[in-house]
Design a protein around this motif. Sequence first.
Motif, PDB file in Angstrom:
ATOM      1  N   LEU A 214       0.833  -1.209   0.000  1.00 44.86           N
ATOM      2  CA  LEU A 214       0.000   0.000   0.000  1.00 44.86           C
ATOM      3  C   LEU A 214       0.865   1.256   0.000  1.00 44.86           C
ATOM      4  O   LEU A 214       0.557   2.238  -0.682  1.00 44.86           O
ATOM      5  CB  LEU A 214      -0.962  -0.005   1.204  1.00 44.86           C
ATOM      6  CG  LEU A 214      -2.364  -0.523   0.880  1.00 44.86           C
ATOM      7  CD1 LEU A 214      -2.364  -1.919   0.322  1.00 44.86           C
ATOM      8  CD2 LEU A 214      -3.291  -0.415   2.072  1.00 44.86           C
ATOM      9  N   ALA A 399      -5.463  -6.737   0.968  1.00 43.87           N
ATOM     10  CA  ALA A 399      -4.806  -5.506   0.511  1.00 43.87           C
ATOM     11  C   ALA A 399      -5.762  -4.673  -0.347  1.00 43.87           C
ATOM     12  O   ALA A 399      -5.846  -3.443  -0.203  1.00 43.87           O
ATOM     13  CB  ALA A 399      -3.540  -5.841  -0.276  1.00 43.87           C
ATOM     14  N   LEU A 403      -6.882  -0.983   0.716  1.00 42.69           N
ATOM     15  CA  LEU A 403      -6.579   0.101  -0.215  1.00 42.69           C
ATOM     16  C   LEU A 403      -7.867   0.774  -0.696  1.00 42.69           C
ATOM     17  O   LEU A 403      -7.949   2.007  -0.780  1.00 42.69           O
ATOM     18  CB  LEU A 403      -5.767  -0.427  -1.407  1.00 42.69           C
ATOM     19  CG  LEU A 403      -4.929   0.607  -2.157  1.00 42.69           C
ATOM     20  CD1 LEU A 403      -3.860  -0.057  -3.003  1.00 42.69           C
ATOM     21  CD2 LEU A 403      -5.786   1.512  -3.051  1.00 42.69           C
TER      22      LEU A 403
END
Length: 416
Positions: A214, A399, A403
Amino acid sequence: MTTKPLIAALGLIATLGAAQAAAAQSSTFLPPSDTALDAVKDLVGRLDLEQYKATIKGLTQFGDRRQGTDRNRQAVDWIEAQLKSYGCQDIGRIKYEYQPAPPRTTTAAGAPAGGRPGGAGGGANRGQAQGGGRIRGNRTRTGVNTDSLAQPDTALRRLNSQPTTPGPREEVYCTKVGATHPQEMYIIGGHMDGHGWGEAANDDGSGTALVMELARVFSMPDVQTDRSIRFALWNNEETGLNGARAYVEQRAKLQGIESPKGSKKYPEPKWLGMIQHDMMMFDHGMPRADGTMSPEQRPEADVNIEFQSNSKMAEGSQKLAWIFLGANEKYATDYPAQVGPHMTNTDSAPFQDLIPSLSLRENERGREIGAGWDPQWHQPTDRYSTYSDKDFRLGLNAAQTTLGALGHLVGATVKK
Ligand SMILES: [Zn+2]
């Protein structure tokens, strides 16, 4: 679990703006958008399975990264070098002293009873999970491997051989500085230390790599955010969250202070929320009655988003959790998410009474991981080579979830 959380989520989103409040009536808890113009979707698309795997692999070169060893210090240096190479700004280190408590004579507090495959019954207190909730069904023994000879790979055994010593510790962070509200930030964390004589690939290479990925995406030169994001790679999680506690002790009082005055620089932006990532990859289901596990990721694997219902910030944390669930529905490519109220035993705990705090995991920490759902947990088998792409992909979906949520929360845009 439909009406109440929905109303709560509506309340939060209303505070974020009228347009978003209207959007909250959709099931995603996120504003609808023209897919072609969705900057967040663009950013999520920059995550990549092979890149995520490569970052985990990079972390495993330092063995189990146990705190208080050279291999742990080398891993901190390596992470910092990666963050720098991504162009992540305002890189810093938290320095603190770690002196372990004298060894206890009894079992470590809160250690799961375990060791009874097939037996979830028993007395009134049997089956109570850490963090709240109840353990159901089959369970297997859990614990930390401390025997070097349990690692059959002699090269890895050598790599992990230096013992830990008390003393000074460091952990690294970097920052995406917000363009319009640099004085406010979300903290995104994972812990870089591990133990158990393996490679700490899942616990917590998988969460550390997620945070680093990220940082990589948000640091790309064409990405702008209104608010700031701090990417923190905690140390000493396995000894009792000492690295995250040190951060809170040292930095809480610095929040929102402009320094030097008039510079528009905020060494410690005001904390808006903290999201921890700890063990992201392995969701093979409950142990079987004979104590064995399915060798494959279960098709119904999910990302577990947890808040702590007994914390002072439970209300705000719950609202944040629904934003993350919505982001999962909108952006995650393969696996769904679930929200639970029993966040425990990870670096978000020192924040949970101060700001909205979440943890994301492969399973619920208390009732599932605590019941032996992850046989690699703190074991010599927690190695990169243990996992298949289906496992790595669950981490990637976490993720995508974080995000996606974060992209909306910080107002991410992409310069054309
Ligand atoms: Zn962990």
